[in-house]
Enzyme design. Sequence first.
Site, mmCIF file in Angstrom:
data_model
loop_
_atom_site.group_PDB
_atom_site.id
_atom_site.type_symbol
_atom_site.label_atom_id
_atom_site.label_comp_id
_atom_site.label_asym_id
_atom_site.label_seq_id
_atom_site.Cartn_x
_atom_site.Cartn_y
_atom_site.Cartn_z
ATOM 1 N N GLU A 33 4.066 0.340 1.002
ATOM 2 C CA GLU A 33 3.734 -0.586 -0.156
ATOM 3 C C GLU A 33 3.940 -2.111 0.048
ATOM 4 O OE1 GLU A 33 1.185 -0.309 -2.228
ATOM 5 O OE2 GLU A 33 0.753 1.759 -1.533
ATOM 6 N N TYR A 116 2.435 -3.157 -10.063
ATOM 7 C CA TYR A 116 1.568 -2.508 -9.041
ATOM 8 C C TYR A 116 2.411 -1.588 -8.247
ATOM 9 C CZ TYR A 116 -0.384 -1.788 -4.732
ATOM 10 O OH TYR A 116 -0.962 -0.987 -3.650
ATOM 11 N N ASP A 134 -4.318 -3.327 -7.687
ATOM 12 C CA ASP A 134 -4.442 -4.418 -6.568
ATOM 13 C C ASP A 134 -5.864 -5.075 -6.694
ATOM 14 O OD1 ASP A 134 -6.017 -2.775 -5.339
ATOM 15 O OD2 ASP A 134 -4.844 -2.577 -3.406
#
Length: 343
Positions: A33, A116, A134
């Site tokens: 990520e 996020y 996102d």
Amino acid sequence: MNFSKTIIRWYNKNKRDLPWRHTKDPYKIWLSEIILQQTRVQQGLPYYETFVKKFPTVHHLAKANEDVVMKTWQGLGYYSRARNLHYSAKFISKNLKGKFPNNFEEIKKLKGIGDYTAGAIASFAFNKPYPVVDGNVFRVLSRYFGIKTPIDSAKGKNEFVEKATLLLDKKNPGTFNQAIMEFGAMKCVPQNPDCGKCPLKNGCEALANDTVSALPFKSKKNKIRTRYFNYLIIRRIGKILIRKRTENDIWKNLHDFPMIETKKNVSYSQIKKMMGINPKYIILNPKSFKHILSHQIIFAKFWETNNINYKTTKNMVYLSKNQLHKFAFPRLIERFFDEKTIF
Ligand code: SF4
């Protein structure tokens, strides 16, 4: 079929086979990520593989030398991601004995992790019902539901998070989150999406109202800052003077050359004066580059001088060709190395 079911069905048929989709290890999901923030999958994939190989566990990353971590990150940009990754790895390894936190609030306390990324780790690794919003998700939701609230406003962010939370498949939050992100990346793309073949076309507000290319809506344009960097290329017996950047900016802890920043473009005689160069030393005509970043345009000049009496500071060191490759440099400096044979 409703929005969530359609998206998950599309995902199960069309998803890309990516290594972080085969693991529930929160450390690896976290790595992926962070690498994928602001980075395309194709560019991030080899970095993910290298990181997992070099630092297979959070303890390996925690123990690594900072220069090695920065070097491994070199070329990906947004270097604060690597610094925060390393910092948080040390925290998890030492303070949490290597156990990755498993709830949203605790994950969010780690340096470099916002809503996020915390939502992504909580849902992908622990199947907890948190949304991820996102750029891809903003685009899909704003188009499908015709939401015109600017995505760069606090109101817009809340509205999109609420919408994503409502739509979340509570039994399979990880799959739903992956699905909507993948749908945005592959199908509902920024330019010219193939709406004719889209499984959501019948309910899509933007398609019905001919607003696909206008959504998502942003209120402000990024302000671009113009900067002028004058790098000094100073050699001494087969070595070149390098400095470690200590300024608290995007390139902190990377390496470059001694540098003078000016408000505008400077000439040969001006730079000579600024450097306090004795007339007996020469400066060669500089190599110039225009380097464009997301919020800055940098006009860089690399001035070569034979001034071996340059006053160094403690973050500067003379390095040989063999030592140079061990350190991480911003892309701008790499471009200079690519075009100029310095040894
Ligand atoms: S119809 Fe077009 S704009 Fe609407 S969700 Fe599908 S790809 Fe996106």
